[in-house]
Design a protein around this motif. Structure first.
Motif, PDB file in Angstrom:
ATOM      1  N   THR A 147      35.275  56.347  44.750  1.00 14.45           N
ATOM      2  CA  THR A 147      34.839  54.981  45.003  1.00 14.45           C
ATOM      3  C   THR A 147      33.380  54.933  45.435  1.00 14.45           C
ATOM      4  O   THR A 147      32.753  55.972  45.660  1.00 14.45           O
ATOM      5  N   ASP A 187      38.854  50.148  37.300  1.00 15.64           N
ATOM      6  CA  ASP A 187      38.776  48.882  36.565  1.00 15.64           C
ATOM      7  C   ASP A 187      37.481  48.725  35.780  1.00 15.64           C
ATOM      8  O   ASP A 187      37.362  47.801  34.969  1.00 15.64           O
ATOM      9  N   ASP A 214      40.287  54.640  41.842  1.00 17.39           N
ATOM     10  CA  ASP A 214      39.281  53.730  42.372  1.00 17.39           C
ATOM     11  C   ASP A 214      39.941  52.930  43.496  1.00 17.39           C
ATOM     12  O   ASP A 214      41.175  52.890  43.600  1.00 17.39           O
ATOM     13  N   LEU A 215      39.152  52.278  44.337  1.00 18.73           N
ATOM     14  CA  LEU A 215      39.732  51.540  45.458  1.00 18.73           C
ATOM     15  C   LEU A 215      39.806  50.036  45.242  1.00 18.73           C
ATOM     16  O   LEU A 215      40.859  49.425  45.361  1.00 18.73           O
ATOM     17  N   ILE A 216      38.667  49.423  44.926  1.00 26.51           N
ATOM     18  CA  ILE A 216      38.613  47.962  44.829  1.00 26.51           C
ATOM     19  C   ILE A 216      38.863  47.533  43.391  1.00 26.51           C
ATOM     20  O   ILE A 216      37.998  47.662  42.523  1.00 26.51           O
ATOM     21  N   MET A 217      40.069  47.025  43.148  1.00 26.55           N
ATOM     22  CA  MET A 217      40.451  46.585  41.799  1.00 26.55           C
ATOM     23  C   MET A 217      41.322  45.351  41.904  1.00 26.55           C
ATOM     24  O   MET A 217      41.951  45.106  42.928  1.00 26.55           O
ATOM     25  N   GLU A 218      41.367  44.565  40.851  1.00 26.61           N
ATOM     26  CA  GLU A 218      42.272  43.431  40.796  1.00 26.61           C
ATOM     27  C   GLU A 218      43.667  43.924  40.417  1.00 26.61           C
ATOM     28  O   GLU A 218      43.827  44.991  39.838  1.00 26.61           O
ATOM     29  N   THR A 261      45.189  47.163  44.664  1.00 23.88           N
ATOM     30  CA  THR A 261      44.083  48.021  45.093  1.00 23.88           C
ATOM     31  C   THR A 261      44.477  49.484  45.010  1.00 23.88           C
ATOM     32  O   THR A 261      45.651  49.828  44.861  1.00 23.88           O
ATOM     33  N   GLU A 281      46.993  50.366  47.784  1.00 19.55           N
ATOM     34  CA  GLU A 281      48.372  49.982  47.473  1.00 19.55           C
ATOM     35  C   GLU A 281      48.979  50.933  46.441  1.00 19.55           C
ATOM     36  O   GLU A 281      50.133  51.359  46.573  1.00 19.55           O
ATOM     37  N   ASN A 339      43.903  49.106  36.723  1.00 19.02           N
ATOM     38  CA  ASN A 339      44.181  48.502  38.022  1.00 19.02           C
ATOM     39  C   ASN A 339      45.272  49.297  38.735  1.00 19.02           C
ATOM     40  O   ASN A 339      45.919  50.166  38.135  1.00 19.02           O
ATOM     41  N   GLY A 340      45.462  48.980  40.015  1.00 19.64           N
ATOM     42  CA  GLY A 340      46.402  49.742  40.816  1.00 19.64           C
ATOM     43  C   GLY A 340      47.841  49.662  40.356  1.00 19.64           C
ATOM     44  O   GLY A 340      48.545  50.677  40.294  1.00 19.64           O
ATOM     45  N   GLN A 368      38.061  50.953  54.383  1.00 18.30           N
ATOM     46  CA  GLN A 368      38.557  51.596  53.167  1.00 18.30           C
ATOM     47  C   GLN A 368      39.016  53.033  53.422  1.00 18.30           C
ATOM     48  O   GLN A 368      40.094  53.434  52.986  1.00 18.30           O
TER      49      GLN A 368
END
Length: 210
Positions: free
Chosen positions: A82, A9, A54-58, A61, A64, A35-36, A89
């Motif tokens: 990440t 993101d 990447d892991l943390i996204m709006e 994720t 997911e 994003n995921g 995580q």
């Protein structure tokens, strides 16, 4: 050619990684996403060999998205890229089907190498993550009271209640000699010298709360 999709993101990071990978022989960028949810869609459309995720996204994720990708493209290799390597995580990502796990502190050369290794069937796990995994799966040292039998635990509870051998015999309906044998075994297994220390051990380890 190894077909690659990059999902991140942060546009600067995503574009920077893509710009470098385009210079690597044998790699072809076939898609990107911010994003995921979008990433999973791009993977379905392009059928890549490897996904940098990447892991943390709006809007979805990386965990997911990885789970969804593994459901629709099981042969695809997802490499988590990440800044995070905490238990919340790492393990969910690997359980979701991630093939490799790398940190964003990795160099561009290391990322490119990981992509090629993934395509060849060789996972790459960041050393910090590997160490965490080994620590998690290493069996913890057994506590002394875990060696006690069910009957010995019952006798220990009685000792903690201040009962004498005779009272324990009457309460548990076992012979006095059997009680003495259990008490001896308890003291030995707990590595304590007397009944008082055994009772203190039981209280300290919360055995009376079980």
């Amino acid at each position: 050619m190894i077909k690659v999709v990059v999902v991140d993101d942060h546009e600067i990071v995503r574009k920077g990684v893509i710009a470098y990978l385009k210079t690597e022989p044998g790699l072809e960028i076939v898609g990107e996403a911010s994003n995921g949810m979008q990433g999973a869609k791009v993977v379905r459309e392009t059928d890549p060999d490897v996904v940098l995720m990447d892991l943390i996204m709006e809007n979805g994720t990386g965990i997911e998205a990885t789970r969804e990708i593994m459901g629709s493209n099981p042969s695809c290799k997802v490499i988590i890229l990440t800044s995070y390597y905490d238990d919340e995580q790492v393990f969910p990502a690997l359980e979701a089907g991630a093939y490799s796990y790398m940190l964003k502190t990795s160099s561009a050369d290391e990322i490119a190498a990981a992509i090629k290794k993934a395509a060849d069937g060789e996972p790459v796990i960041e050393p910090k993550v590997a160490s965490k995994m080994m620590t998690s799966f290493r069996p913890s040292e057994a506590k002394p009271h875990e060696q006690l039998t069910e009957r010995e635990l019952e006798v220990l509870m009685c000792i903690g209640d201040g009962l004498t051998n005779q009272e324990i015999s009457e309460q548990l309906y076992i012979g006095i000699k059997t009680v003495k044998t259990h008490v001896s075994n308890i003291l030995s297994k707990l590595e304590v010298h007397d009944r008082t220390q055994a009772a203190v051990y039981a209280h300290k380890n919360g055995l009376f709360q079980k």
